[in-house]
Design an enzyme around this catalytic site. Sequence first.
Site, PDB file in Angstrom:
ATOM      1  N   LYS A  16      49.065  38.662 -38.171  1.00  0.00           N
ATOM      2  CA  LYS A  16      48.526  37.679 -38.968  1.00  0.00           C
ATOM      3  C   LYS A  16      49.387  36.670 -39.158  1.00  0.00           C
ATOM      4  O   LYS A  16      50.489  35.789 -39.381  1.00  0.00           O
ATOM      5  CB  LYS A  16      47.266  38.247 -39.770  1.00  0.00           C
ATOM      6  CG  LYS A  16      45.739  38.014 -38.916  1.00  0.00           C
ATOM      7  CD  LYS A  16      45.125  37.340 -39.561  1.00  0.00           C
ATOM      8  CE  LYS A  16      43.938  37.502 -39.464  1.00  0.00           C
ATOM      9  NZ  LYS A  16      42.695  38.958 -38.589  1.00  0.00           N
ATOM     10  N   GLU A  54      41.417  29.362 -45.387  1.00  0.00           N
ATOM     11  CA  GLU A  54      40.739  30.135 -45.475  1.00  0.00           C
ATOM     12  C   GLU A  54      40.529  31.590 -44.994  1.00  0.00           C
ATOM     13  O   GLU A  54      42.046  31.519 -44.846  1.00  0.00           O
ATOM     14  CB  GLU A  54      39.383  29.191 -44.888  1.00  0.00           C
ATOM     15  CG  GLU A  54      39.581  29.785 -43.268  1.00  0.00           C
ATOM     16  CD  GLU A  54      40.621  29.212 -42.465  1.00  0.00           C
ATOM     17  OE1 GLU A  54      41.808  28.471 -43.047  1.00  0.00           O
ATOM     18  OE2 GLU A  54      41.077  30.894 -41.961  1.00  0.00           O
ATOM     19  N   SER A  78      46.381  45.359 -32.952  1.00  0.00           N
ATOM     20  CA  SER A  78      46.452  44.302 -33.844  1.00  0.00           C
ATOM     21  C   SER A  78      46.420  44.720 -34.938  1.00  0.00           C
ATOM     22  O   SER A  78      46.934  43.415 -36.034  1.00  0.00           O
ATOM     23  CB  SER A  78      45.428  43.524 -33.807  1.00  0.00           C
ATOM     24  OG  SER A  78      43.994  43.807 -33.710  1.00  0.00           O
TER      25      SER A  78
HETATM   26  C1  LIG Z   1      42.084  39.351 -37.958  1.00  0.00           C
HETATM   27  C2  LIG Z   1      41.777  40.300 -37.257  1.00  0.00           C
HETATM   28  C3  LIG Z   1      41.692  40.021 -35.532  1.00  0.00           C
HETATM   29  C4  LIG Z   1      40.723  38.703 -35.248  1.00  0.00           C
HETATM   30  O1  LIG Z   1      41.624  37.571 -35.410  1.00  0.00           O
HETATM   31  P1  LIG Z   1      42.407  37.238 -34.337  1.00  0.00           P
HETATM   32  O2  LIG Z   1      42.621  35.571 -34.401  1.00  0.00           O
HETATM   33  O3  LIG Z   1      40.846  36.866 -33.057  1.00  0.00           O
HETATM   34  O4  LIG Z   1      43.992  37.929 -33.706  1.00  0.00           O
HETATM   35  C5  LIG Z   1      41.813  41.238 -35.447  1.00  0.00           C
HETATM   36  N1  LIG Z   1      42.445  42.169 -35.628  1.00  0.00           N
HETATM   37  C6  LIG Z   1      43.317  42.728 -36.383  1.00  0.00           C
HETATM   38  C7  LIG Z   1      43.874  43.545 -37.447  1.00  0.00           C
HETATM   39  C8  LIG Z   1      42.738  41.381 -38.308  1.00  0.00           C
HETATM   40  O5  LIG Z   1      43.364  41.455 -38.955  1.00  0.00           O
END
Ligand SMILES: *Cc1c(COP(=O)(O)O)cnc(C)c1O
Length: 393
Positions: A89, A111, A377
């Site tokens: 993010k 948000e 992610s």
């Molecule tokens: C917020 C988040 C997601 C989901 O958000 P996307 O916009 O779909 O990427 C996925 N993995 C992690 C670790 C997150 O913090």
Amino acid sequence: MSYNINKKGYYGKFGGAFIPEMLYPNVEELRQNYLKVMAEPEFKKEFNQLLKDYVGRPSPLYFAKRLSEKYNTKIYLKREDLNHTGAHKINNTIGQILMAMRLGKTRIIAETGAGQHGVATATVCALMGLECIVYMGDIDIARQAPNVARMKMLGAEVRPALSGSRTLKDATNEAIRDWINNPVNTHYIIGSVVGPHPYPDMVARFQSVVSEEIQWQLKEQEGSSKPDYVVACIGGGSNAAGVYYHYLDDEDVKLIAVEAAGKGVDSGASAATSVLGKEGIIHGSKTLLMQTKDGQITEPYSISAGLDYPGVGPMHAHLYKSGRAEFISITDDDAMTAGLEMCKLEGIIPAIETSHALAVFDKKQFNKNDIVVVSLSGRGDKDLDTYINHFKL
Ligand SMILES: *Cc1c(COP(=O)(O)O)cnc(C)c1O
């Protein structure tokens, strides 16, 4: 055929900007400027410098040897969990704060649901010395206490959303209301590839650094810049947009999107938006969303707070409808099992969002020589309590 955005702000028939008139000046200012600003050499230089020295990029592309042996295929993990603040993010919030400053904004709103985007926003506001207000559902404030504490430590004000179901979509409504009331000095940092055009495209471009790196990293390790598959979990779709971006129009590279099935796709407690969703408008964008027959948004459910969103970005709605990406739904239980397996086999504790993507190997057979890149992610520190309760560790 292109799977990227067209000049009018649409992916196929999805996207656009369906906004109240009062919001038009803000969104239009951004639309007219975002590509120009992103193309400025000074902007690029500052963005890339911060990604390198502050975020810690490039993130490694790690060959997961033991996981690969177990599933008899070649698995690479793109380690976004190693970024500052623990997920992808921050790539977007760094880009957007620089954009806001170029547009002369001094006040930032955001948000947040689970609090991950709120933390990434509070972080860059502290970095730049800008005022930061994060809207968060009252219920989420109670269940995500550690991230609320982080935001406060970083100097942000966390404002509770007290209407509706008091979760993410209500926080988003509050943020939009704030933006309407503060059109001149305020920028709204949206946390995924959702919202009115140009947000989905702008966020995808900021996240596209991920697949830009995968291309040269894979070339170094495998002699080819193209994997056979790219896999990512989908909440709004920003980490997926990042790993897909430079492969969107290259159909040799197959795209796999993993959604949260919660307690099961047909259980009434899920967040499998593409499978269950119908066309509609949410947060200013025409896309697929879970709704009742009368068009009321259905409350989503997933064990993972970051995938608990009733819509999906317009890019992913198009990838689903066009068949360019294969969509797979993974239940809470299967995701948790895959997350624990990653801990034991590779010594990496993944975010529960990410564990959904990892569960693909139990659902789908890959060939021995396939190169499969998975978007790791985020890291699982924030999820320890949930893992521990689930497995009674
Ligand atoms: C917020 C988040 C997601 C989901 O958000 P996307 O916009 O779909 O990427 C996925 N993995 C992690 C670790 C997150 O913090």
